[in-house]
Design a protein around this motif. Structure first.
Motif, PDB file in Angstrom:
ATOM      1  N   GLU A 290     -20.838  40.464  87.612  1.00  8.08           N
ATOM      2  CA  GLU A 290     -22.023  40.461  88.455  1.00  8.08           C
ATOM      3  C   GLU A 290     -23.274  40.378  87.588  1.00  8.08           C
ATOM      4  O   GLU A 290     -23.485  41.242  86.722  1.00  8.08           O
ATOM      5  CB  GLU A 290     -22.079  41.745  89.298  1.00  8.08           C
ATOM      6  CG  GLU A 290     -20.831  41.964  90.144  1.00  8.08           C
ATOM      7  CD  GLU A 290     -20.777  43.354  90.753  1.00  8.08           C
ATOM      8  OE1 GLU A 290     -19.924  43.552  91.644  1.00  8.08           O
ATOM      9  OE2 GLU A 290     -21.581  44.230  90.350  1.00  8.08           O
TER      10      GLU A 290
ATOM     11  N   SER B 103     -20.731  43.392  95.987  1.00 14.44           N
ATOM     12  CA  SER B 103     -21.543  42.974  94.846  1.00 14.44           C
ATOM     13  C   SER B 103     -22.905  42.492  95.331  1.00 14.44           C
ATOM     14  O   SER B 103     -23.007  41.767  96.325  1.00 14.44           O
ATOM     15  CB  SER B 103     -20.848  41.837  94.095  1.00 14.44           C
ATOM     16  OG  SER B 103     -19.589  42.271  93.626  1.00 14.44           O
TER      17      SER B 103
ATOM     18  N   ARG C 174     -16.494  35.544  90.947  1.00 15.06           N
ATOM     19  CA  ARG C 174     -15.860  35.938  92.199  1.00 15.06           C
ATOM     20  C   ARG C 174     -14.691  34.992  92.373  1.00 15.06           C
ATOM     21  O   ARG C 174     -14.895  33.794  92.665  1.00 15.06           O
ATOM     22  CB  ARG C 174     -16.827  35.832  93.377  1.00 15.06           C
ATOM     23  CG  ARG C 174     -18.032  36.755  93.244  1.00 15.06           C
ATOM     24  CD  ARG C 174     -18.890  36.739  94.492  1.00 15.06           C
ATOM     25  NE  ARG C 174     -20.062  37.593  94.346  1.00 15.06           N
ATOM     26  CZ  ARG C 174     -20.949  37.799  95.309  1.00 15.06           C
ATOM     27  NH1 ARG C 174     -20.782  37.214  96.505  1.00 15.06           N
ATOM     28  NH2 ARG C 174     -21.986  38.586  95.118  1.00 15.06           N
TER      29      ARG C 174
ATOM     30  N   THR D 139     -31.576  38.700  93.099  1.00 12.35           N
ATOM     31  CA  THR D 139     -32.933  38.749  93.659  1.00 12.35           C
ATOM     32  C   THR D 139     -33.918  37.991  92.782  1.00 12.35           C
ATOM     33  O   THR D 139     -35.107  37.940  93.107  1.00 12.35           O
ATOM     34  CB  THR D 139     -33.384  40.219  93.796  1.00 12.35           C
ATOM     35  OG1 THR D 139     -33.326  40.844  92.509  1.00 12.35           O
ATOM     36  CG2 THR D 139     -32.490  40.970  94.765  1.00 12.35           C
TER      37      THR D 139
ATOM     38  N   GLU E  10     -26.377  40.499  95.794  1.00  9.82           N
ATOM     39  CA  GLU E  10     -26.835  39.124  95.628  1.00  9.82           C
ATOM     40  C   GLU E  10     -28.020  39.106  94.663  1.00  9.82           C
ATOM     41  O   GLU E  10     -28.796  40.072  94.599  1.00  9.82           O
ATOM     42  CB  GLU E  10     -27.245  38.534  96.980  1.00  9.82           C
ATOM     43  CG  GLU E  10     -26.101  38.395  97.960  1.00  9.82           C
ATOM     44  CD  GLU E  10     -25.047  37.409  97.481  1.00  9.82           C
ATOM     45  OE1 GLU E  10     -25.395  36.488  96.711  1.00  9.82           O
ATOM     46  OE2 GLU E  10     -23.874  37.556  97.884  1.00  9.82           O
TER      47      GLU E  10
ATOM     48  N   GLN F 299     -21.295  35.066  86.703  1.00 14.72           N
ATOM     49  CA  GLN F 299     -20.907  35.553  88.018  1.00 14.72           C
ATOM     50  C   GLN F 299     -19.459  35.122  88.245  1.00 14.72           C
ATOM     51  O   GLN F 299     -19.142  33.922  88.167  1.00 14.72           O
ATOM     52  CB  GLN F 299     -21.786  34.986  89.133  1.00 14.72           C
ATOM     53  CG  GLN F 299     -21.457  35.610  90.488  1.00 14.72           C
ATOM     54  CD  GLN F 299     -21.920  34.751  91.652  1.00 14.72           C
ATOM     55  OE1 GLN F 299     -21.582  33.576  91.729  1.00 14.72           O
ATOM     56  NE2 GLN F 299     -22.702  35.363  92.558  1.00 14.72           N
TER      57      GLN F 299
END
Length: 271
Positions: free
Chosen positions: A160, A198, A237, A202, A200, A235
């Motif tokens: 993340e 997790s 996922r 910003t 998002e 990142q």
């Protein structure tokens, strides 16, 4: 006698000489012909040496007698044992110890503050989405290496982006107890449990690649670092691992995009 009268001077000299020789012999041998022998059964008194200058001898005390030793007082190092409490009658229930109450006006010891214990924190919900954070790295290669290691051990892993670092998280877990057990197994990484999915991003990032193989993402990260482009975050996922550059300030966005395109990367803006 005639000879003595005619030679009396020589006889006198001889007599004086003989007496002198005898006196020397007696002196050397320690014999005193004038000493009278003490009667049988009587012991000659032993002379007492006179006290030295500045010393006095009490009457009736032998000057050569050793002084009496002063008594040694032994001071006990341990406090005396407290008096035994009176015995309670057989069969009586044991008395509860009295609570220690500070005396009126007495102050707490220096450096200590007597305060009431804080109330216990309320327990959070036991169900939901829980993850275990096991590290955040400024070097994304370290985050990638840890993710590969944990996946090889059977953990579900996410990467993340959090600002300029990449956080490695294990999960999700649908029960808090499962997350706690995972944190105990991963205690060497100083884990922290958090609730929720997790977050998002910003801030603005520029994505330069998306891969299904961790090794491919590693090659892209190394290429960016070799050209001095960064910071680089990841990142992950599953099944996609994405390589991002940033966060990027708005005034630097156009220049960084141009530089990445010139280096051969396909750039996608992520907000």
């Amino acid at each position: 006698m005639r000879w003595l009268r005619e030679n009396w001077i020589d006889a006198l000299i001889f007599a004086v000489f003989a007496v002198t020789v005898v006196g020397i012999v007696l002196f050397l041998t320690g014999v005193n012909p004038f000493k009278t022998k003490a009667p049988s059964g009587v012991t000659a008194p032993v002379p007492i040496a006179a006290p030295a200058q500045g010393e006095t001898t009490a009457p009736g005390v032998d000057a050569e007698a050793p002084a009496a030793e002063e008594p040694v007082t032994v001071v006990p190092l341990l406090p005396e044992a407290p008096e035994a409490a009176p015995e309670e009658p057989a069969g009586a229930p044991p008395a509860e110890p009295a609570a220690a109450t500070p005396a009126a006006g007495s102050a707490a010891p220096a450096g200590r503050t007597e305060t009431a214990p804080p109330p216990a924190a309320p327990a959070g919900p036991e169900t939901g989405i829980f993850r275990v954070s096991v590290g955040a790295f400024g070097n994304p290669l370290n985050a990638l290496a840890l993710a590969q290691k944990l996946e090889a051990q059977g953990y579900a892993v996410r990467l993340e982006p959090v600002g300029r670092v990449t956080r490695v998280a294990v999960g999700p877990f649908t029960r808090r107890g499962d997350a706690v057990q995972a944190a105990e197994r991963l205690a060497d990484y100083e884990p922290q449990i958090y609730r929720g999915d997790s977050p998002e991003p910003t801030q603005t990032y520029l994505q330069v690649g998306a891969f299904k193989q961790l090794a491919s993402a590693e090659a892209t990260v190394r290429a960016l670092r070799d050209q001095g482009i960064g910071p680089v975050v990841l990142q992950y996922r599953k099944p996609w691992i994405k390589v991002w550059v940033g966060p990027v300030a708005p005034e630097q966005l156009a220049a960084l995009k141009r530089r990445l395109v010139e280096a051969g990367f396909e750039v996608v803006e992520v907000r």
